[in-house]
Design a protein around this motif. Structure first.
Motif, mmCIF file in Angstrom:
data_model
loop_
_atom_site.group_PDB
_atom_site.id
_atom_site.type_symbol
_atom_site.label_atom_id
_atom_site.label_comp_id
_atom_site.label_asym_id
_atom_site.label_seq_id
_atom_site.Cartn_x
_atom_site.Cartn_y
_atom_site.Cartn_z
ATOM 1 N N LYS A 13 21.176 39.899 38.141
ATOM 2 C CA LYS A 13 20.645 40.673 39.249
ATOM 3 C C LYS A 13 20.429 39.769 40.450
ATOM 4 O O LYS A 13 20.002 38.632 40.331
ATOM 5 C CB LYS A 13 19.326 41.349 38.843
ATOM 6 N N GLU A 14 20.719 40.331 41.606
ATOM 7 C CA GLU A 14 20.596 39.573 42.845
ATOM 8 C C GLU A 14 19.134 39.342 43.172
ATOM 9 O O GLU A 14 18.302 40.230 43.029
ATOM 10 C CB GLU A 14 21.276 40.350 43.975
ATOM 11 N N SER A 15 18.813 38.147 43.623
ATOM 12 C CA SER A 15 17.454 37.807 44.010
ATOM 13 C C SER A 15 17.219 38.242 45.453
ATOM 14 O O SER A 15 17.909 37.787 46.370
ATOM 15 C CB SER A 15 17.215 36.302 43.873
ATOM 16 N N LEU A 16 16.250 39.129 45.664
ATOM 17 C CA LEU A 16 15.937 39.595 47.007
ATOM 18 C C LEU A 16 15.439 38.446 47.873
ATOM 19 O O LEU A 16 15.796 38.342 49.055
ATOM 20 C CB LEU A 16 14.882 40.705 46.951
ATOM 21 N N LEU A 17 14.622 37.560 47.278
ATOM 22 C CA LEU A 17 14.092 36.424 48.027
ATOM 23 C C LEU A 17 15.221 35.503 48.500
ATOM 24 O O LEU A 17 15.260 35.094 49.669
ATOM 25 C CB LEU A 17 13.100 35.634 47.167
ATOM 26 N N ALA A 18 16.154 35.187 47.591
ATOM 27 C CA ALA A 18 17.282 34.332 47.960
ATOM 28 C C ALA A 18 18.142 35.005 49.015
ATOM 29 O O ALA A 18 18.629 34.347 49.948
ATOM 30 C CB ALA A 18 18.114 34.007 46.722
ATOM 31 N N ASN A 19 18.326 36.310 48.880
ATOM 32 C CA ASN A 19 19.109 37.070 49.851
ATOM 33 C C ASN A 19 18.505 36.945 51.245
ATOM 34 O O ASN A 19 19.198 36.625 52.214
ATOM 35 C CB ASN A 19 19.161 38.540 49.425
ATOM 36 N N LEU A 20 17.206 37.178 51.362
ATOM 37 C CA LEU A 20 16.530 37.113 52.659
ATOM 38 C C LEU A 20 16.526 35.695 53.222
ATOM 39 O O LEU A 20 16.754 35.485 54.419
ATOM 40 C CB LEU A 20 15.097 37.633 52.528
ATOM 41 N N LEU A 21 16.279 34.721 52.356
ATOM 42 C CA LEU A 21 16.206 33.334 52.814
ATOM 43 C C LEU A 21 17.558 32.843 53.343
ATOM 44 O O LEU A 21 17.642 32.280 54.441
ATOM 45 C CB LEU A 21 15.740 32.424 51.672
ATOM 46 N N LEU A 22 18.613 33.054 52.559
ATOM 47 C CA LEU A 22 19.910 32.481 52.902
ATOM 48 C C LEU A 22 20.685 33.305 53.922
ATOM 49 O O LEU A 22 21.536 32.763 54.638
ATOM 50 C CB LEU A 22 20.750 32.308 51.636
ATOM 51 N N ASN A 23 20.400 34.597 54.005
ATOM 52 C CA ASN A 23 21.126 35.436 54.957
ATOM 53 C C ASN A 23 20.398 35.624 56.276
ATOM 54 O O ASN A 23 21.039 35.935 57.295
ATOM 55 C CB ASN A 23 21.410 36.812 54.346
ATOM 56 N N ILE A 24 19.073 35.442 56.278
ATOM 57 C CA ILE A 24 18.300 35.719 57.494
ATOM 58 C C ILE A 24 17.433 34.539 57.913
ATOM 59 O O ILE A 24 17.572 34.005 59.017
ATOM 60 C CB ILE A 24 17.424 36.979 57.302
ATOM 61 N N VAL A 25 16.522 34.099 57.027
ATOM 62 C CA VAL A 25 15.517 33.117 57.416
ATOM 63 C C VAL A 25 16.136 31.774 57.800
ATOM 64 O O VAL A 25 15.893 31.252 58.896
ATOM 65 C CB VAL A 25 14.481 32.932 56.286
ATOM 66 N N VAL A 26 16.938 31.189 56.894
ATOM 67 C CA VAL A 26 17.520 29.865 57.163
ATOM 68 C C VAL A 26 18.456 29.879 58.374
ATOM 69 O O VAL A 26 18.330 29.016 59.262
ATOM 70 C CB VAL A 26 18.246 29.319 55.908
ATOM 71 N N PRO A 27 19.403 30.831 58.468
ATOM 72 C CA PRO A 27 20.250 30.857 59.671
ATOM 73 C C PRO A 27 19.445 31.006 60.967
ATOM 74 O O PRO A 27 19.782 30.378 61.974
ATOM 75 C CB PRO A 27 21.151 32.081 59.439
ATOM 76 N N THR A 28 18.393 31.815 60.929
ATOM 77 C CA THR A 28 17.562 31.998 62.121
ATOM 78 C C THR A 28 16.889 30.695 62.529
ATOM 79 O O THR A 28 16.886 30.319 63.713
ATOM 80 C CB THR A 28 16.485 33.071 61.865
#
Length: 236
Positions: A13-28
């Protein structure tokens, strides 16, 4: 044979936290904080920032062993944004790209209504989580197949609406935020801000509509088939 199938490793199952961190937080953070010449510089910051969602999406494809439509689309979208930014194309091109992808999906959902394989069945009504064979047998027995097809057509219109909303919001957000010259630190900061705001401004409203569509599909299935959700859901 059955035992072998039961013992097959299920996709993680996909990790929601990892999804948000790597797709939004870190790039921002990379785009807004590290675009200065004393850090990465404007071009390298774009490459580093966009590498995170691209690698995350690629890893998802490899981990699941098959192509996920949305993961693949996300990789293409991010790559296009990065390419346009590195080529220092006018922000208008990015705004059009941001609107075009969900807009084309919404159009495809509508067009598919007239085909044998409407996309709403791929997105919301499929045998990954619903016992579709059982549902269809119950519909035929109760003479509700025509009514169900009408419900699926309504669901297709609702589903396409979520993509059209995302398209409009994507364009508006890009036009409002991307106002500086490409290749500048200010532009990178605006690109980072757009990435950060994309989730609450775009994803949340579109997700609400999609969840409403899913509720409508489930309600239609139970009402027309006479089966309960427990009877039609696939055991996880």
């Amino acid at each position: 044979m059955q035992a072998a199938n039961d013992n097959r490793e299920k996709p993680k199952k996909e990790s929601l936290l990892a999804n948000l961190l790597l797709n939004i937080v870190v790039p921002t953070l990379v785009l807004t904080k590290l675009s200065g010449d004393e850090y990465l510089g404007t071009k390298l910051a774009i490459i580093v920032a966009l590498a995170f969602p691209i690698l995350y999406g690629a890893n998802d494809l490899i981990r699941n062993g098959k192509i996920n439509f949305f993961s693949a689309l996300g990789i293409v979208s991010v790559a296009l944004t990065g390419g346009m930014s590195l080529m220092e194309l006018p922000p208008e091109y990015i705004a059009i790209k941001e609107a075009a992808i969900p807009g084309l999906i919404g159009l495809a959902v509508l067009v598919s209504i007239k085909t044998k394989y409407p996309l709403v069945r791929t997105f919301l009504y499929n045998d990954k989580f619903l016992q579709t064979d059982k549902v269809e047998q119950a519909l035929e027995k109760r003479g509700k197949v025509t009514d169900f097809n009408k419900a699926m057509r309504n669901a297709s219109i609702m589903l396409s609406g979520s993509f059209f909303l995302s398209s409009a919001l994507n364009y508006i957000l890009a036009k409002m935020l991307l106002v500086s010259e490409p290749g500048t630190e200010a532009f990178n900061a605006e690109l980072g801000k757009m990435t950060a705001l994309s989730f609450p401004v775009i994803a949340v409203p579109a997700t609400i509509i999609m969840m409403g569509t899913l509720f409508y599909v489930f309600r239609s299935i139970t009402r027309l088939s006479g089966l309960s959700l427990d009877e039609i859901m696939v055991e996880q």
